[in-house]
Design a protein around this motif. Sequence first.
Motif, PDB file in Angstrom:
ATOM      1  N   LYS A 146      40.603  50.485  78.232  1.00 32.02           N
ATOM      2  CA  LYS A 146      41.360  51.175  79.281  1.00 32.02           C
ATOM      3  C   LYS A 146      41.015  50.670  80.673  1.00 32.02           C
ATOM      4  O   LYS A 146      41.715  50.962  81.642  1.00 32.02           O
ATOM      5  N   GLY A 147      39.935  49.923  80.776  1.00 32.01           N
ATOM      6  CA  GLY A 147      39.502  49.401  82.060  1.00 32.01           C
ATOM      7  C   GLY A 147      38.234  48.580  81.879  1.00 32.01           C
ATOM      8  O   GLY A 147      37.738  48.411  80.758  1.00 32.01           O
ATOM      9  N   PRO A 148      37.687  48.048  82.958  1.00 28.60           N
ATOM     10  CA  PRO A 148      36.484  47.212  82.841  1.00 28.60           C
ATOM     11  C   PRO A 148      35.258  48.033  82.430  1.00 28.60           C
ATOM     12  O   PRO A 148      35.180  49.236  82.695  1.00 28.60           O
ATOM     13  N   GLU A 149      34.330  47.344  81.786  1.00 32.76           N
ATOM     14  CA  GLU A 149      33.077  47.980  81.388  1.00 32.76           C
ATOM     15  C   GLU A 149      31.914  47.056  81.723  1.00 32.76           C
ATOM     16  O   GLU A 149      32.059  45.838  81.723  1.00 32.76           O
ATOM     17  N   LYS A 150      30.776  47.677  81.981  1.00 31.13           N
ATOM     18  CA  LYS A 150      29.549  46.922  82.263  1.00 31.13           C
ATOM     19  C   LYS A 150      28.385  47.616  81.580  1.00 31.13           C
ATOM     20  O   LYS A 150      28.203  48.834  81.739  1.00 31.13           O
ATOM     21  N   ASP A 151      27.636  46.834  80.812  1.00 23.21           N
ATOM     22  CA  ASP A 151      26.469  47.358  80.105  1.00 23.21           C
ATOM     23  C   ASP A 151      26.809  48.589  79.277  1.00 23.21           C
ATOM     24  O   ASP A 151      26.050  49.571  79.225  1.00 23.21           O
ATOM     25  N   GLY A 152      27.985  48.555  78.650  1.00 25.75           N
ATOM     26  CA  GLY A 152      28.368  49.623  77.733  1.00 25.75           C
ATOM     27  C   GLY A 152      28.999  50.831  78.368  1.00 25.75           C
ATOM     28  O   GLY A 152      29.388  51.774  77.667  1.00 25.75           O
ATOM     29  N   GLY A 153      29.149  50.863  79.691  1.00 25.85           N
ATOM     30  CA  GLY A 153      29.748  52.008  80.358  1.00 25.85           C
ATOM     31  C   GLY A 153      30.931  51.610  81.213  1.00 25.85           C
ATOM     32  O   GLY A 153      31.074  50.448  81.616  1.00 25.85           O
ATOM     33  N   GLU A 154      31.810  52.568  81.504  1.00 18.04           N
ATOM     34  CA  GLU A 154      32.971  52.301  82.334  1.00 18.04           C
ATOM     35  C   GLU A 154      32.544  52.004  83.771  1.00 18.04           C
ATOM     36  O   GLU A 154      31.557  52.535  84.259  1.00 18.04           O
ATOM     37  N   THR A 155      33.342  51.146  84.403  1.00 21.07           N
ATOM     38  CA  THR A 155      33.043  50.803  85.789  1.00 21.07           C
ATOM     39  C   THR A 155      34.349  50.474  86.507  1.00 21.07           C
ATOM     40  O   THR A 155      35.436  50.663  85.956  1.00 21.07           O
ATOM     41  N   THR A 156      34.241  49.976  87.735  1.00 18.34           N
ATOM     42  CA  THR A 156      35.422  49.615  88.519  1.00 18.34           C
ATOM     43  C   THR A 156      35.524  48.104  88.624  1.00 18.34           C
ATOM     44  O   THR A 156      34.542  47.379  88.440  1.00 18.34           O
ATOM     45  N   ASP A 158      35.980  46.511  91.395  1.00 20.73           N
ATOM     46  CA  ASP A 158      35.186  46.093  92.554  1.00 20.73           C
ATOM     47  C   ASP A 158      33.723  45.884  92.159  1.00 20.73           C
ATOM     48  O   ASP A 158      33.089  44.911  92.589  1.00 20.73           O
ATOM     49  N   ALA A 159      33.217  46.798  91.322  1.00 18.51           N
ATOM     50  CA  ALA A 159      31.825  46.675  90.892  1.00 18.51           C
ATOM     51  C   ALA A 159      31.640  45.441  90.023  1.00 18.51           C
ATOM     52  O   ALA A 159      30.639  44.719  90.147  1.00 18.51           O
ATOM     53  N   VAL A 160      32.601  45.174  89.143  1.00 16.34           N
ATOM     54  CA  VAL A 160      32.531  43.986  88.297  1.00 16.34           C
ATOM     55  C   VAL A 160      32.561  42.726  89.162  1.00 16.34           C
ATOM     56  O   VAL A 160      31.768  41.791  88.960  1.00 16.34           O
ATOM     57  N   ASP A 161      33.500  42.692  90.105  1.00 15.72           N
ATOM     58  CA  ASP A 161      33.623  41.506  90.958  1.00 15.72           C
ATOM     59  C   ASP A 161      32.332  41.242  91.735  1.00 15.72           C
ATOM     60  O   ASP A 161      31.853  40.104  91.820  1.00 15.72           O
ATOM     61  N   SER A 162      31.778  42.294  92.293  1.00 18.27           N
ATOM     62  CA  SER A 162      30.552  42.133  93.079  1.00 18.27           C
ATOM     63  C   SER A 162      29.409  41.635  92.196  1.00 18.27           C
ATOM     64  O   SER A 162      28.685  40.700  92.572  1.00 18.27           O
ATOM     65  N   PHE A 163      29.264  42.219  91.010  1.00 16.04           N
ATOM     66  CA  PHE A 163      28.166  41.844  90.123  1.00 16.04           C
ATOM     67  C   PHE A 163      28.320  40.402  89.643  1.00 16.04           C
ATOM     68  O   PHE A 163      27.366  39.609  89.704  1.00 16.04           O
ATOM     69  N   THR A 446      32.789  39.779  69.404  1.00 20.32           N
ATOM     70  CA  THR A 446      32.095  39.068  70.477  1.00 20.32           C
ATOM     71  C   THR A 446      31.918  39.949  71.705  1.00 20.32           C
ATOM     72  O   THR A 446      30.863  39.921  72.360  1.00 20.32           O
ATOM     73  N   ALA A 447      32.941  40.745  72.014  1.00 14.72           N
ATOM     74  CA  ALA A 447      32.851  41.629  73.182  1.00 14.72           C
ATOM     75  C   ALA A 447      31.694  42.614  73.043  1.00 14.72           C
ATOM     76  O   ALA A 447      31.076  42.998  74.041  1.00 14.72           O
ATOM     77  N   ALA A 448      31.386  43.012  71.816  1.00 12.41           N
ATOM     78  CA  ALA A 448      30.284  43.950  71.596  1.00 12.41           C
ATOM     79  C   ALA A 448      28.943  43.358  72.010  1.00 12.41           C
ATOM     80  O   ALA A 448      27.980  44.099  72.236  1.00 12.41           O
ATOM     81  N   LEU A 449      28.880  42.026  72.131  1.00 17.96           N
ATOM     82  CA  LEU A 449      27.642  41.349  72.509  1.00 17.96           C
ATOM     83  C   LEU A 449      27.594  41.020  73.997  1.00 17.96           C
ATOM     84  O   LEU A 449      26.604  40.453  74.470  1.00 17.96           O
ATOM     85  N   CYS A 450      28.665  41.332  74.724  1.00 17.57           N
ATOM     86  CA  CYS A 450      28.765  40.946  76.132  1.00 17.57           C
ATOM     87  C   CYS A 450      28.381  42.098  77.053  1.00 17.57           C
ATOM     88  O   CYS A 450      28.605  43.276  76.734  1.00 17.57           O
ATOM     89  N   SER A 451      27.852  41.743  78.213  1.00 14.15           N
ATOM     90  CA  SER A 451      27.441  42.758  79.191  1.00 14.15           C
ATOM     91  C   SER A 451      28.597  43.171  80.095  1.00 14.15           C
ATOM     92  O   SER A 451      28.616  44.293  80.599  1.00 14.15           O
ATOM     93  N   VAL A 452      29.564  42.281  80.302  1.00 10.44           N
ATOM     94  CA  VAL A 452      30.709  42.586  81.157  1.00 10.44           C
ATOM     95  C   VAL A 452      31.989  42.409  80.355  1.00 10.44           C
ATOM     96  O   VAL A 452      32.231  41.355  79.761  1.00 10.44           O
TER      97      VAL A 452
END
Length: 1018
Positions: A146-156, A158-163, A446-452
């Motif tokens: 439904k949207g971007p995720e980082k380290d297993g949790g939902e995020t924005t 902007d946060a993904v881009d910055s990281f 593969t996505a299950a192994l990714c941080s972003v």
Amino acid sequence: MDSNKKYWKGLEELNNTPEFVEKNKHEFAEPIPIEDVLSGSGLSAKTPRRDFLKALGFGVGAVTLAACQKVPVHKSIPYLIKPEEVTPGIANYYVSSFEGQPILVKTREGRPIKIEGNPGDILTKGGISAQGQASVLDLYNSGRLKGPEKDGGETTWDAVDSFVKNELAAIKAGGKKIRIISSTVYSPSTLAVINGFIAAFPNTKHINYDSVSYTGIIQANQNSFGKAVVPRYRFDKADVIVSFGADFLGTWVSPEEHTLQYVSNRNAKSLESKKMSRHIQFEAGMSMTGTNADTRVPVKPSQEGLALIALYNELSGTSLPGSGKLDSNVVANAIKVVAKELMAAKGKALVVAGTNDVAAQVLVNAINSLLGSYGTTIDLDTANNKYAGNDAEFTDFIAEMNRGEVDAVFFLNANPAYDYYKQKEFTDALAKVKLKVTFADQKDETAALCSVLAPNHHYLESWGDAQVMEGYYAIVQPTINPVYNTRQAEQSLLHWSDSPVKDYYTFVRNTWDTTIFPKSGMGSGQKAWEALLQTGFVKLADKPAGTYTFSKDLNAVAQTIANASAKLAAGNGQVELALYVNNGVGDGKKANNPWLQEMPDPVSKVTWENFAAVSEKFGRDVLKAEEGDVVEVKVDGYSIKLPLLFQPGQAQGSVSIALGYGRTASGKVGDGVGANAYPFYSFRNGTFQTTGLVTLSLTGEKSPLAQTQTHHSYEGRSVIREASFAAYVKNPAAGSGRGEEKKDYNATSLWDDYDRPQYNWVMAIDLNACTGCGACVVACNAENNVPVVGKDEVRRRREMHWIRIDRYYSFNDNGTTAVTKEDEIVKLQDFDNVSVVHQPMLCQHCDHAPCETVCPVLATVHSSEGLNHMAYNRCIGTRYCANNCPFKVRRFNWFNYWNDSRFENYMQNEYTQLVLNPDVTTRFRGVMEKCSMCIQRIQAGKLKAKMEKRPLKDGEVKVACQQTCTANAIVFGNANDPESEVSKALKSERTYYVLEELNIQPGIGYQVKVRNTNEQVA
């Protein structure tokens, strides 16, 4: 027609097994107790309908509003200010492309509901595959992120881009490597984005990784001619075609393009000119292409390379290393005859091979050079761009990760955690990478192994382009605004590389304005762009195909092939393995699509799983097994369990297994369906190989296959007619019975005949053009709201498909088989030596329809336009009509598949209506249904003609099965128009009507199957 020839759908029908006899005592599929219906226990399956719906479902409002505004909301509201381009009740069509093929997308109220081929497409002329038809369903998959995720949790975002930008900057400063892993990218704009990213981060490398690899062909052409390409094959220019394991009509390289080419030399127009190509297939397992061959020769994987050596020797008069080692006299004799035929067709001959072995493909190049194929049937200068994977580069990438040299990896449409053959080796190496980003639209293996997780749009939400062939460009444009908070992968790469162009739509336009439009002659600017969005593609002037001569020493090549063949030869209880891809779920990326899972495999007619295909003799005599017994397939510590299927035509001592199954993170439809065979790959001579050695052992378990092939019996009546090409040339009516003295079945009739004053809708089906691919089945599902029922219901003979492709086997009559009286068993059975005919079967819309006379409530009636209608709200479900239908094409709704609240966990209407065609009524429990000849399309065509005050033109109405068929095997139209295409087709001397002796006067005529046989081969 040879009245002594016996046709059979499966071994159970041929051998008249007790199970088959028992099933056919019952006219209808077996019922289940009503308490099981209400409790749901009667519906359980490994892939139940509740999972199908959960995988598809989300609120209607989200999609409805996504059609009109950029931010999806979850409430449906009426139009206050109607979008200019939307007229309620009227469909809009947009050009786009599916995997590089130009298509038309039908939308209703801004909601995509149907995919059709673009009639202007030069590669398919408007046809499209089953996968293309089914792709619209993936848009409505609730398993999408439904949207971007980082380290297993939902995020924005902007946060993904910055990281990501901070991480990339640190990696660049540290000098570590960055890798982009993708399936082959053939989009000019995407490649430009990736190149821009590499320019911003010079330590980046883009690696094309294809789970089904063509590296062998690419490297062989580099070695032979200095051109590292997959060539364009021209089956339309070949008089003699010889294939060694290449399923070119099913899944190899460009099957839809090949189908159009192949059929052009075998269809009605070609036959009327007394011309027909000749096709010989050497292969281990029966492929869809093998079923269409004039002559098919089973050959074990270990013998395929040796057969190529033998063919080269016969053509060149030399004796390469490995000569004379064929262990089958049948194959050896066939090679000699085939060599003579190829030489006789020099300049118009084509040899192809499905192997990914470089040495074998180099030998194929040498053979084609001897035959003068380059510049005629093989075009190296107009290359196919869909496959550029480099197997060695990917294995090197894993070594780089293991050494700690890679700090960032991006995955684009690639899932090596599932389809790389050494999964643990990959996952262990990936764990050493600091930044792992995937653009997958759902959390796959593969996505299950990714941080972003930076989820990509569905292609129907995207801008883009494609160049699948040199000089042929197609546009991708969105047909709906993004349903979820996703973003195109290219847009993300533009952001992260600080590109001056941040918007991908603008980037695509710039690509066309600067690099494509100037070469196209279309002009430039807004005018050219608008023209492109109407046509969908641009074709540059053809390049002349160059001639190439092979001049390498082949001794080392042949020795490599001979050594590999020796290692593949089975011994010590081992069995030779051949892995393949079917045209349903393909390589596994489409595993979560229920339309494709329930589409019967073209050869086996199995749904919802893969299996281990062996010959009946091997299964019974060596394995001591029965069909449906579960075997453990094992090699190098990896094993899977699969049910056995006894496949006529399977090479003795070999087993064939389909790839693409056994997913664990595809979604609730595809997870746990079948078993993963990718770990049976091997890496030899720099490429991934699909052959090897395995052991098979019985587990003691049984798992009946969900097959559709013998669900509908004709009680021994003859429905298939065929003739040899030689017989056809002498008498065009050979096989059809036309011109013979025939009984007047209509001399005494129970039915009155009525006039069809304006329209008489009929259909013609050319058995010589139908390849059995099943695209028509999926197209009908999409057009007519045909429900999916799941594995257990298919086992109960309750599949709901309105059109089916019946597959018939027959023994080749060349002295190796004999048939006694019809009531006795076939003797001297040689299941290696069978031929196949595919027959599309649907409601025949009989003028003297037996279903109509027995309906007590007049639910099924005949129209003044020759169609058999169904009034669903009259039907009370007596099933008398199904009992009286000799073609068994009527379907009974055992459940309210679409909208019964008691089954909200199975067929939740709120979810499924997103893909429904609003022009077609959904059917309910207790109602019969069947093919309507897409009457909604007929009415729409008539209405359009009436509004324009003109008569309806021939070809203006195309039914869904006809429209999707690349082979143009199905023709529909008005028989009252003597100049219509269907009228001309039905006047063919090859035309016959199935079961015409019953005097039911079907509205569908079939054209006899013609084979260009040579009795000297096999």
